[in-house]
Design a protein around this motif. Structure first.
Motif, mmCIF file in Angstrom:
data_model
loop_
_atom_site.group_PDB
_atom_site.id
_atom_site.type_symbol
_atom_site.label_atom_id
_atom_site.label_comp_id
_atom_site.label_asym_id
_atom_site.label_seq_id
_atom_site.Cartn_x
_atom_site.Cartn_y
_atom_site.Cartn_z
ATOM 1 N N LYS A 105 43.761 38.620 43.951
ATOM 2 C CA LYS A 105 44.585 38.153 42.841
ATOM 3 C C LYS A 105 44.532 36.642 42.722
ATOM 4 O O LYS A 105 44.418 36.088 41.610
ATOM 5 N N ALA A 106 44.615 35.943 43.845
ATOM 6 C CA ALA A 106 44.532 34.487 43.804
ATOM 7 C C ALA A 106 43.157 34.023 43.334
ATOM 8 O O ALA A 106 43.031 33.016 42.623
ATOM 9 N N ALA A 107 42.126 34.760 43.719
ATOM 10 C CA ALA A 107 40.778 34.385 43.299
ATOM 11 C C ALA A 107 40.612 34.526 41.788
ATOM 12 O O ALA A 107 39.974 33.686 41.139
ATOM 13 N N TRP A 108 41.163 35.578 41.207
ATOM 14 C CA TRP A 108 41.079 35.719 39.744
ATOM 15 C C TRP A 108 41.867 34.612 39.047
ATOM 16 O O TRP A 108 41.483 34.135 37.968
ATOM 17 N N GLY A 109 42.966 34.202 39.645
ATOM 18 C CA GLY A 109 43.685 33.064 39.086
ATOM 19 C C GLY A 109 42.865 31.800 39.134
ATOM 20 O O GLY A 109 42.893 30.966 38.215
ATOM 21 N N LEU A 110 42.104 31.629 40.227
ATOM 22 C CA LEU A 110 41.209 30.475 40.326
ATOM 23 C C LEU A 110 40.104 30.543 39.284
ATOM 24 O O LEU A 110 39.717 29.522 38.705
ATOM 25 N N VAL A 111 39.581 31.736 39.022
ATOM 26 C CA VAL A 111 38.541 31.888 37.991
ATOM 27 C C VAL A 111 39.078 31.441 36.639
ATOM 28 O O VAL A 111 38.413 30.714 35.879
ATOM 29 N N ILE A 159 35.085 47.651 40.010
ATOM 30 C CA ILE A 159 35.446 48.485 41.165
ATOM 31 C C ILE A 159 36.844 48.149 41.688
ATOM 32 O O ILE A 159 37.262 48.697 42.701
ATOM 33 N N GLU A 160 37.527 47.249 41.010
ATOM 34 C CA GLU A 160 38.877 46.883 41.431
ATOM 35 C C GLU A 160 39.841 48.051 41.146
ATOM 36 O O GLU A 160 39.847 48.600 40.047
ATOM 37 N N THR A 161 40.671 48.399 42.138
ATOM 38 C CA THR A 161 41.587 49.548 42.004
ATOM 39 C C THR A 161 43.056 49.148 42.094
ATOM 40 O O THR A 161 43.914 49.952 41.745
ATOM 41 N N ASP A 162 43.346 47.960 42.571
ATOM 42 C CA ASP A 162 44.741 47.553 42.711
ATOM 43 C C ASP A 162 45.311 47.168 41.349
ATOM 44 O O ASP A 162 44.725 46.380 40.612
ATOM 45 N N MET A 163 46.501 47.711 41.033
ATOM 46 C CA MET A 163 47.094 47.473 39.727
ATOM 47 C C MET A 163 47.491 46.020 39.534
ATOM 48 O O MET A 163 47.310 45.446 38.462
ATOM 49 N N LEU A 164 48.043 45.387 40.570
ATOM 50 C CA LEU A 164 48.453 43.993 40.440
ATOM 51 C C LEU A 164 47.256 43.084 40.267
ATOM 52 O O LEU A 164 47.291 42.124 39.481
ATOM 53 N N VAL A 165 46.213 43.374 40.988
ATOM 54 C CA VAL A 165 45.004 42.562 40.836
ATOM 55 C C VAL A 165 44.410 42.769 39.452
ATOM 56 O O VAL A 165 43.947 41.819 38.808
ATOM 57 N N MET A 180 43.338 40.200 36.392
ATOM 58 C CA MET A 180 41.883 40.186 36.207
ATOM 59 C C MET A 180 41.474 40.151 34.745
ATOM 60 O O MET A 180 40.464 39.522 34.387
ATOM 61 N N TRP A 181 42.239 40.823 33.865
ATOM 62 C CA TRP A 181 41.718 41.059 32.517
ATOM 63 C C TRP A 181 41.475 39.775 31.746
ATOM 64 O O TRP A 181 40.429 39.614 31.107
ATOM 65 N N GLN A 182 42.372 38.827 31.776
ATOM 66 C CA GLN A 182 42.184 37.609 30.985
ATOM 67 C C GLN A 182 40.984 36.802 31.443
ATOM 68 O O GLN A 182 40.120 36.457 30.617
ATOM 69 N N PRO A 183 40.850 36.451 32.729
ATOM 70 C CA PRO A 183 39.635 35.711 33.108
ATOM 71 C C PRO A 183 38.364 36.515 32.889
ATOM 72 O O PRO A 183 37.315 35.961 32.552
ATOM 73 N N LEU A 184 38.416 37.825 33.070
ATOM 74 C CA LEU A 184 37.235 38.654 32.872
ATOM 75 C C LEU A 184 36.772 38.599 31.423
ATOM 76 O O LEU A 184 35.587 38.356 31.134
ATOM 77 N N LEU A 185 37.704 38.818 30.495
ATOM 78 C CA LEU A 185 37.317 38.820 29.083
ATOM 79 C C LEU A 185 36.863 37.443 28.621
ATOM 80 O O LEU A 185 35.911 37.312 27.841
ATOM 81 N N VAL A 186 37.543 36.413 29.094
ATOM 82 C CA VAL A 186 37.121 35.051 28.722
ATOM 83 C C VAL A 186 35.711 34.779 29.218
ATOM 84 O O VAL A 186 34.866 34.211 28.497
ATOM 85 N N PHE A 187 35.398 35.188 30.425
ATOM 86 C CA PHE A 187 34.090 34.882 30.997
ATOM 87 C C PHE A 187 32.974 35.650 30.294
ATOM 88 O O PHE A 187 31.952 35.071 29.918
ATOM 89 N N VAL A 188 33.136 36.976 30.117
ATOM 90 C CA VAL A 188 32.038 37.755 29.544
ATOM 91 C C VAL A 188 31.809 37.376 28.079
ATOM 92 O O VAL A 188 30.670 37.463 27.572
ATOM 93 N N GLN A 189 32.864 36.971 27.378
ATOM 94 C CA GLN A 189 32.673 36.536 26.002
ATOM 95 C C GLN A 189 32.024 35.149 25.939
ATOM 96 O O GLN A 189 31.254 34.851 25.029
ATOM 97 N N ILE A 239 45.461 52.300 30.007
ATOM 98 C CA ILE A 239 46.156 51.670 28.877
ATOM 99 C C ILE A 239 45.721 50.225 28.717
ATOM 100 O O ILE A 239 45.581 49.719 27.605
ATOM 101 N N GLN A 240 45.451 49.523 29.811
ATOM 102 C CA GLN A 240 44.968 48.155 29.726
ATOM 103 C C GLN A 240 43.459 48.087 29.576
ATOM 104 O O GLN A 240 42.924 47.155 28.968
#
Length: 1934
Positions: free
Chosen positions: A409-415, A444-450, A454-463, A538-539
């Motif tokens: 979770k902290a790593a995704w925040g850093l991303v 492959i991430e399965t933790d709900m909190l992570v 994850m979604w915001q940095p992921l979408l920003v990066f791939v776009q 849903i997300q």
């Protein structure tokens, strides 16, 4: 390989391969595109591939330990010692020590400094300690203990908050601290500010934000201390770079950082790998320079070399990265494991890096090291959940994010921070490393909190960087080549590969494909979709289109062969060969995923459906665009045919519909239809041809579903079909581009209707014939869904109505019978069909069908019983309840009247058998909706039946008592009335007569029945009417209804009053008048009743009722209590007319008693009403006299009362009745004073003058007139007693100083007037006047006249004139304590002479008037009682005459069996009254003789004979089995009062058993007096046994307690409420306790043999255990085993109780007496009490009893026992010069159980023999006698051990087993000692009896002279004399 060998362990082949690799070109950047010419066989240069050289590199030495400034700078000697100790504790390893040190520093130094305590000294010390504190900060911030980190953060913030200390810290960092020290302090502080623990990071983050500034503050901010926050710490670019380097090293090597600050002392040489070395020994080009602090890796090279700088320590096979040695300590990380510590530090480091990205100084040049860390692939393993990250599988580095969701979770925040900080684009190397990590980690991430982070940095990066998909593909291809090249080396290096996690099988040993490679990230993304977005559908599903838009065409449209490694395995029916189908197959596989099976399934499936439709549109649009734009450089032309789009759309839309219809895709129909309609509109907007294709597919599927013959398919898809048609119509009705769609929908709707209606009609025909309706259900559901969807549209259209009308009119009942869908269809028809004729036809058809259907059901089940079709009727009634039927629907004829009537009759006749809940509910609903189902005539008949049933049940319950069946019928009828109540109230004018009958019974049911049912005393649970609230609501609604006419309400009230009158007077009703009055007091709505006027009888009627009752003496013995009453009845009970006998209610009250009791209760509730109706006082007093007489009679079997049934009435009720009447009478009599003083005089004047009653009389005058007039006319005992009671109160209530003489004289004249006509009335008036104590001249004159008239009465007229005159004369006597003289002395002498002359004349005559003579003699005794005090000083023949009359009466009545139920009542009364009068005379004579010697001389000759007759009286000796009457108890009390002075020679050993039954008398006074006499008798009996046992040599005498006494204590006693109440129950308890008192009195002064006999008798009969102990526990409330809840004896003394002061009814009397008896039991029979204690198995109970005893009883008992020893120590039995007895009692002081336990009580007995003492000690325990007294042998001389032990045991047995006291044991000890030494002679050698040497007796005899010697003395003699001869006779002893 062997560590320490510098030579590489690789094989020769491997070394050659590595040499070739080193000759290649430098590796290119990750972001560079792969060479298009590279093929499988190419051996060209490998890109981005690190060199792998297996060589061992020696580890670097650990950094030297920095010394504490406390030691190096000398601060340890200058700082305060207390502070120095605290600072030294900070350097300890133990977390507990550090915690205490920090707490001490905070509380004793910082807090005191802030509070101002010794501020100057404290601040100076804190400023001086700053270097030491800053030295320890890194270690404290990195501590594994959360508590330490939190305290360190608080302390650091508090120090900075102090201005002086904060400025000192700032100056130290700026001027003194080294660069490395600054880096360590600020770096660890930043880690703490991002700590995993919220409290720690909260405190540290707040201080960091407050005191750390990027830009240098102004001078004013530095110097201004008023800010209160200290100085700021300035951080420039260089410091930021240093902090950044520290954060990077922590993120990559947390263990290295941790052990740098917490080094482990090595016990063996360390073997640590340098950060620039790889575990396998590869020599990388990483730098080896270190910072000032000695931390490796502060400056690192770019690229892949940075990867190797991560592993600062060699990794073991188990995965432990912490450097361990044999000397490692476990105390450093007790609170967390190594993995948790790494995660915590990495979370802090990643958070710190995020802060640095947001606060870095922007400059033209950015530090190179700031970029390298983000290009390091090892850092981004923090994103990956796998143990080994795919992009670093060749290394042994474990993923940082493995099993650490917080790190990920902290790593995704850093991303996200990294992406936001990049102004343009990320550097290529960073983008390359980050892209691979993100694409290989996100899916492959399965933790709900992570995932949430994850979604915001992921979408920003791939776009922003879509090319990352291609880079990852190239990296995958490169890995494939590497795997191919290394395959030939693996066989060689297989034995050198260390154990570790294996890579996925799909990625090992694969032949590279010839086709373009599909990246593993895309395959993982497909797995991600098939798994339902890894649990976040849903997300995740809304992002599918966004992510899909970033995937390059070369990947998206790659050949399926390239995806052979995919884990997707769709079913054969769903698998396809084209790439887009593979994508959709992955989405469809999510349906089988568990992630879509959550509770919120509809939303997840809706998200999937939306993703499917959006992706389908996007892909089709993208395919079409690629066909027209084949020249785009970034787009690869898909190898798809020209009709692929049509085929794809058809396939996916059909599948979507099928899944929706089969309910596999669980989406709400409206949501699904809306999404499909929106998609169709988009199709048409994109391509009209594709839009038409999509519309055709949807309509085709819709038609197939609607017209399908598959029932399951139609059942699941009916709602979807109807909803889709409606949604499509709404969506396309305004669509201008598709006008044809509207027409298509209309045609489709009509087609569906025709098909469904035709099927329903065919199925209904089959249903009528085969009685089956299964086929119809499905079609009906669809038809109902269509009507619900289109509502009025279907019923307006002619085409639709022409189809639906025949179905509903013809088959209405069958449709309703099939299912609820038929009801919905009918309701829709009735609501929206505007043709009332058609609707009525359908309704009539429905009722006809319901009637015929109910008949068929009845005939099939039971031909004799007709019942309504429950299922169909309930379905129809549910619509009625919801008001869904139109109001114009009415029955055509009496279709259902017969059915409803029969059902109503069955239910009301027997509701417990026929009243099934379902049938009753249906019947109620039908009656409630009668307008729809029942004809008006039938409904009126039903109302009559229900009303009659309710009324009859109410009165039946009140008469016959509660019956379950009657209550059930009443509840049923009331329920029916509730149903029809609205109809009745709306048409009250029509149902006038019905309401008149119904409402009174409803009122009684509502307000009387509940209290009646609840007050019934039954063994079973009380019945309850469940419809009482309904009845109350019905009455209130009727009373409030304004439409009800006033005349109807008046009629109802009149009928209700008549019903209430019957309830009050009729004894057959169980309801009491009190309940009725309570009802009125409650003021029910609509009730306005004057109860006294409207319900109770009038004054005249109630007086007539009283006059008709028996008015003579009820109990002839009542003369004992009231001397004015006649001794015989004038109207014997045997002459009563049976017609005058009355009936009684269930409480034993007659009708008259019920009425008067009700009036009493009414007056008690309203005292003013009593004052206004004083006339009722006559009846209250009369009822009180009746109750008092019955109570005085003892309520035995022979008792009788004209108004009470003795078998039913309870004494408690009578006592309560008398108490209430007395209370009310006092109030009324006191209120008469308001009428002045002359109102009585007026009444008397009119009576004397023969005038009539005045109309101006007040209520009290009317009352007095009526009472006198009634008494004068009837002269009955009852009326005269009522008059007497009223006169006593009236004459005494107005005068404080007594009756006025004038008025008194008038009353005397009135009495004289009635003397001849109403003698009993005259006697009553005279008795009231004389008892008032007033000195009335005319009364004194009247007494003298009466006395003088006796001289003129002849003996033959004694039975008439003499008797009345004597009774009047006795009644005129003043009270005994009055100063008024009864008669002058001469007049008194003449009275006695007159009486004597009658007796003498009688002796000369016949015995015809013998009975009358007895009555005359009896009344003579009453005269003697008053004359004796006058004549006490006058001698003469009058005394012998009075004594003769007394002896004659006593001789006649004492031997009679008075109280025998078979004896005549009048004779018994005469005798008992005569006995009572004689006893009163004896009491007077006894009292007078004590003061008059002359009279004593006259009396003593007769006294013995009189006392003997009294003692042997049958009244005293007979034991009555039943409760004694009050007169009999009074006589007994008189006898016992006399016998208290009985001569002792008249009491013998037989007196106790003969008289002990007196303890059970019902009178407490008799019991107390009897006990005093019986106590003497018990003492006499014990003395007799002591004497007999003392002279008994043959053991013939058996001393036992009387069996009569034992029987009393062996009875089960009724305690009631603790035995504290009054009445017979209380007297029984008192008798029981007095019985035990007598038993313990019998032990007084008893010899040992007598005591033993008594105790053995109690033990054999088990009286104590079975009777005494249970009674004791209950009375003292010890049965709960909790002493705190027991009766408190703190203020009571238990060692004494005075029986004569006992007061019954007091709450404490009986418990205190019980406690005293328990005290006597402990003192007298302790062994029996202790036996129960030992045998009781309830430990809680025994502990409670023991505690209670030791608290209240043991101290008193011990004191009494010790005092007994002191008193008897000088008795004859113990008097001896050789025996000394000492009593010791030491109290340490205090009170309570502790003081008692510590108190020592001992008795020491010492017997002296020749200056030697034999001593024993008896120690009494604190809870004695529950525990035995301890007997110890203190000193034994002259007695052998066995005999001594026998003596000690004998003492114990005497005190315990035989219930002896300590004195008894001492007597036995003395006896044993004296007998032992008796006859013993002195030793001739030592001249002592006891040897000084060994304490023995002289036992060695001389055979010649017979002298005895001590053995020790002989031995000494033999040794000294050198001979064995006798010292005296010189003969040889041996």
């Amino acid at each position: 390989m062997v560590k320490g060998n510098p030579k590489s362990s690789a094989s020769s082949g491997t070394r050659k391969k590595h040499a070739k690799k080193q000759q290649r070109d430098a590796p290119e950047d990750v972001s560079s595109s792969p060479s298009k010419g590279s093929t499988k066989g190419s051996k060209g240069v490998k890109k981005n591939k690190e060199l792998k050289v297996k060589m061992y590199i020696p580890p670097i030495k650990p950094a030297p330990v920095q010394r504490d400034p406390l030691e190096t700078t000398g601060l340890g000697r200058t700082l305060p010692p207390e502070l120095a100790v605290v600072l030294r504790s900070l350097a300890k390893k133990a977390s507990v020590t550090k915690t205490r040190a920090l707490e001490d520093l905070q509380s004793n130094w910082i807090d005191h400094c802030i509070a101002g305590d010794e501020r100057d000294v404290k601040i100076w010390a804190l400023m001086e300690m700053v270097p030491v504190w800053l030295h320890h900060i890194p270690t404290l911030f990195l501590s594994p203990s959360r508590r330490v980190r939190l305290l360190a953060s608080n302390v650091n913030a508090a120090l900075l908050a102090i201005p002086e200390v904060g400025q000192q810290i700032t100056e130290f960092l700026r001027l003194t601290a080294s660069e490395t020290q600054i880096e360590n302090i600020l770096g660890t502080w930043l880690l703490a500010a991002n700590d995993l623990d919220r409290q720690v990071n909260g405190v540290a983050k707040k201080s960091w934000d407050e005191f750390i500034v990027i830009e240098r503050p102004t001078r004013s901010e530095i110097l201004d201390p008023a800010r209160g926050t200290g100085s700021k710490i300035t951080v420039d670019a260089t410091t930021l770079s240093s902090i950044n380097s520290f954060i990077q090293r922590t993120a990559l090597d947390p263990s290295g950082i941790y052990f740098y600050f917490n080094p482990i002392a090595p016990s063996v040489p360390l073997s640590i790998v340098h950060p620039s070395q790889n575990k396998k020994g590869a020599n990388t080009p990483s730098t080896q320079n270190k910072g000032k602090g000695g931390i490796a890796g502060k400056g690192t090279s770019k690229g892949a070399s940075t990867l190797q700088s991560y592993a600062a320590t060699p990794r073991s096979i188990g995965g432990d990265e912490t450097p361990r040695t044999s000397g490692s300590s476990k105390g450093d990380d007790q609170e967390e494991s190594e993995a948790d510590r790494k995660a915590r530090l990495r979370i802090g480091a990643l958070g710190g890096a995020k802060w640095l990205l947001g606060h870095s100084i922007k400059s033209q040049e950015t530090s190179e090291s700031s970029d390298n860390i983000y290009a390091n692939p090892a850092l981004w393993t923090s994103l990956n959940i796998r143990p080994r990250s795919p992009w670093l599988e060749e290394s042994d580095i474990e993923s940082f994010g493995y099993a650490q969701p917080g790190v990920r979770k902290a790593a995704w925040g850093l991303v996200l921070a990294l992406l936001n900080s990049a102004e343009d684009a990320l550097p290529a190397d960073v983008q390359s490393a980050l892209g691979t990590a993100i694409l290989r980690s996100a899916w492959i991430e399965t933790d709900m909190l992570v995932q949430g982070a994850m979604w915001q940095p992921l979408l920003v990066f791939v776009q922003k960087y879509p090319q990352s998909w291609l880079q990852e593909a190239d990296a995958a291809a490169g890995n494939a080549e590497d795997n191919t090249e290394d395959s030939d080396d693996k066989s060689v290096e297989g034995d050198e590969v260390e154990a570790g996690p294996l890579t996925a099988p799909s990625e090992q040993n694969k032949e590279p494909s010839k086709e373009p490679s599909i990246p593993q990230a895309y395959l993982e993304y497909l797995d991600f979709l098939s798994s339902g977005c890894q649990g976040s559908p849903i997300q995740g599903f809304p992002t599918v289109v966004l992510i899909l838009s970033t995937i390059p065409d070369s990947i998206l449209f790659a050949s399926p062969a390239s995806s052979a490694s995919s884990d997707l395995e769709p079913s054969p029916s769903e698998s396809s060969s084209d790439p887009p189908s593979v994508f959709f197959d992955s989405l469809w596989l999510a349906l089988s995923s568990r992630s879509l099976s959550s509770l919120n399934r509809s939303k997840t499936h809706a998200a999937l459906l939306s993703a499917l439709l959006e992706c389908l549109i996007f892909l089709v649009r993208k395919i079409q665009k690629s066909r027209h734009d084949v020249s785009t450089s970034n787009t690869t032309k898909p190898s798809l045919d020209d009709v692929f789009e049509e085929r794809l759309v058809t396939k996916q839309l059909r599948k979507i519909w099928i899944e929706l219809g089969s309910s596999n895709l669980k989406v709400e129909p409206h949501v699904a239809a809306t999404q499909m309609a929106s998609s169709i509109q988009k199709w048409f907007g994109m391509n009209e041809q594709l839009g038409g294709l999509a519309w055709g597919v949807i309509t085709e599927q819709l038609r197939e579903t609607a017209c399908s013959t598959d029932k399951d398919l139609l059942a699941r898809g009916s709602k979807l079909v109807s909803t889709s048609l409606k949604v499509f119509e709404d969506a396309f009705s305004k669509e201008e581009r598709t006008p044809s769609l509207k027409n298509d929908l209309d045609k489709l709707l009509q087609e569906v209707l025709k098909v469904e209606v035709g099927r329903i009609q065919d199925a209904l025909v089959i249903s009528d014939q085969a009685n089956e309706g299964i086929e119809t259900q499905v079609q009906l559901d669809l038809l109902v869904d269509l009507t619900e969807a289109f509502k009025a549209k279907l019923w307006v259209s002619e085409e639709s109505t022409s189809i639906l009308d025949p179905l509903l009119v013809t088959h209405a009942y069958n449709l309703l019978k099939v299912s609820n869908s038929g009801l919905q269809l009918l309701l829709s028809y009735f609501s929206h069909r505007n043709d009332h004729t058609k609707c009525l036809s359908a309704w009539h058809s429905l009722l006809d069908g319901l009637a015929s259907g109910s008949s068929s059901i009845a005939s099939s089940s039971s031909p004799s019983q007709v019942s309504i079709d429950a299922k169909t009727t309930k379905t129809l009634l549910s619509a009625v309840k919801r008001s869904q039927l139109p109001t114009y629907l009415r029955p055509k004829a009496n279709e259902l009247d017969g059915l409803v009537g029969a059902e109503l009759q069955n239910v009301l006749a027997n509701p417990m058998t026929h009243g099934r809940a379902e049938d009753v509910a249906i019947l109620e609903d039908v009656l409630g909706a009668a307008d729809y189902f029942i004809s008006p005539d039938a409904f009126g008949a039903f109302l009559e039946v229900i009303t009659a049933t309710s009324t009859s049940c109410v009165f039946k319950l009140l008469k016959e008592g509660p019956e379950a069946e009657t209550v059930a019928i009443l509840d049923m009828a009331t329920t029916m009335i509730q149903v029809i109540s609205e109809h009745l109230l709306l048409q009250s004018d029509v149902h006038n007569e019905l309401l008149r009958k119904l409402m009174p019974s409803i009122f009684i049911h509502a307000y009387l029945i509940p209290s009646y049912l609840g007050s019934e005393d039954t063994d079973d649970a009380p019945l309850e009417s469940h419809t009482t609230p309904i009845a109350k609501r019905l009455w209130v609604d009727w009373a409030k209804n304004p439409t009800v006419s006033p005349k109807l309400k008046e009629d109802v009230m009149r009928d209700l009053k008549e019903n209430l009158k019957a309830l009050v007077r009729d004894t057959q009703y169980h309801l009491s008048p009190r309940d009725l009055i309570q009802l009125i007091t409650g003021s029910p709505l609509g009730i306005h009743i004057n109860f006294l006027k409207d319900v109770f009888p009038s004054q005249t009627m109630l007086g007539a009722n009283l006059d008709s009752l028996y008015s003579d003496l009820i109990d002839p013995t009542a003369g004992v209590l009231d001397d004015t009453l006649p001794a015989k009845r004038s109207q014997p009970r045997t002459q009563l007319n049976p017609a005058t006998l009355v009936e009684h209610d269930r409480k034993g009250f007659s009708s008259y008693a019920r009425v008067v009791d009700g009036i009493l209760y009414l007056f008690l509730e309203d005292r003013q009403l009593a004052k206004q109706n004083i006339w009722a006082l006559r009846h209250l007093v009369a009822l009180s006299l009746y109750a008092r007489d019955l109570l005085d009679s003892g309520m035995t079997t022979g008792s009788w009362s004209p108004v009470f049934d003795t078998a039913l009435v309870r004494s408690e009720d009578l006592l309560e009745l008398n108490g209430n009447i007395k209370k009310l009478s006092v109030y009324v009599f006191n209120s008469m004073a308001e009428h002045g003083l002359l109102w009585r005089k007026d009444v008397v004047d009119n009576l004397l003058g023969g005038k009539t009653r005045s109309e101006a009389y007040s209520p009290p005058q009317n009352l007095l007139w009526d009472l006198i007039d009634i008494s004068r006319k009837s002269d009955s005992v009852r009326d005269t007693r009522v008059l007497k009671v009223v006169l006593e109160s009236v004459l005494a209530s107005s005068y404080e100083d007594g009756l006025e003489a004038n008025e008194g004289d008038q009353w005397v004249m009135l009495a004289k007037k009635f003397e001849k006509t109403a003698p009993q009335t005259s006697i009553s008036i005279v008795s009231v006047l004389s008892s008032s104590g007033a000195e009335l001249p005319k009364l004194d004159r009247y007494r003298n006249e009466l006395a003088a008239s006796l001289l003129g009465i002849k003996p033959h007229s004694m039975s008439t004139a003499a008797l009345v005159t004597l009774r009047t004369l006795a009644a005129s006597a003043p009270p005994p304590d009055s100063d008024i003289v009864f008669l002058p002395t001469p007049r008194a002498v003449n009275v006695v002479k007159s009486l004597q002359s009658w007796i003498l004349a009688e002796d000369d005559g016949d015995e015809e008037d013998a009975d009358m003579d007895e009555e005359i003699e009896s009344i003579m005794l009453s005269i003697f009682v008053h004359i004796a005090p006058i004549l006490q000083g006058v001698l003469g023949s009058h005394w012998p005459f009075m004594f003769d009359v007394l002896e004659g009466v006593l001789d006649r009545v004492c031997c009679e069996d008075i109280g025998n139920k078979n004896s005549d009542g009048d004779e018994e009364g005469l005798r008992l009254v005569a006995l009572a009068r004689g006893l009163r005379l004896v009491v007077v004579l006894e009292d007078l003789s004590k003061r008059n010697k002359t009279l004593m001389d006259e009396w003593k000759d007769r006294r013995t004979n009189v006392f003997t007759m009294i003692k042997d009286s049958t009244v005293l000796l007979l034991d009555y089995s039943e409760s004694l009457s009050a007169p009999l108890s009074t006589v007994r009390h008189l006898i016992l009062t006399i016998l208290r002075n009985i001569p002792s020679n008249l009491i013998d050993e037989g007196t106790l058993p003969k008289m002990v039954h007196l303890l059970q008398d019902s009178s407490t006074q008799v019991q107390k007096t009897a006990y005093i006499i019986l106590q003497k008798a018990a003492k006499t009996r014990t003395e007799h046994f002591v004497i007999e046992a003392g002279v008994d040599t043959e053991d013939v005498v058996k001393p036992i307690l009387p069996s009569e006494l034992v029987d009393i204590v062996m009875r089960d006693v009724w305690l009631g409420d603790g035995g504290e109440g009054e009445g017979h129950g209380s007297s029984n308890v008192f008798a029981y306790l007095l019985g035990w008192m007598l038993i313990f009195d019998s032990f007084a002064d008893a010899s040992f043999k007598v005591r033993y006999g008594y105790i053995q008798q109690l033990r054999d009969m088990n009286v104590v255990v079975e009777y005494f102990i249970p009674f004791l526990l209950r009375m003292l409330q010890l049965d709960q085993g909790v002493p705190s809840k027991a009766f408190k004896l703190g203020i009571w003394g238990v060692n004494a109780f005075y029986i004569n002061l006992y007061e019954p009814g007091r709450p404490h009397s009986l418990p205190v007496l019980t406690a005293h008896i328990y005290y006597r039991a402990l003192l007298t029979i302790p062994s029996l009490i202790n036996s129960w204690i030992l045998d009781c198995k309830d430990r809680q109970l025994t502990n409670g009893v023991t505690t209670y005893t030791s608290m209240y009883f043991s101290p008193v008992l011990v004191k009494a026992e010790l005092e007994h020893v002191r008193t008897h120590a000088v008795d004859d039995k113990l008097a001896d010069e050789s025996l000394s007895i000492k009593v010791t009692s030491t109290n340490p002081g205090g009170t309570g159980a502790a003081a008692i336990a510590s108190k020592t009580n001992e008795v020491i007995a010492a017997y002296s023999v020749d200056e030697h003492q034999l001593e024993i000690r008896i120690r009494i325990p604190s809870d004695w006698p529950l525990h035995r007294a301890e007997v110890k042998d203190v000193k034994r001389v002259g007695v052998d051990e066995n005999k001594w032990r026998a003596w000690v045991l004998g003492v114990q047995q005497t005190m315990w087993a035989h219930n002896g006291r300590i004195i008894d044991g001492l007597e036995l000890f003395k006896k044993n000692v004296t007998l032992h030494f008796e006859g013993q002679v002195e030793c001739a050698i030592c001249y002592s009896i006891i040897s000084v040497m060994d304490g023995s007796l002289p036992k060695k005899p001389c055979k010649t002279c017979k002298n005895r010697f001590h053995a020790s003395c002989l031995y000494k003699w033999f040794n000294t004399s050198h001979s064995s001869s006798c010292p005296l006779c010189r003969s040889d002893i041996i």
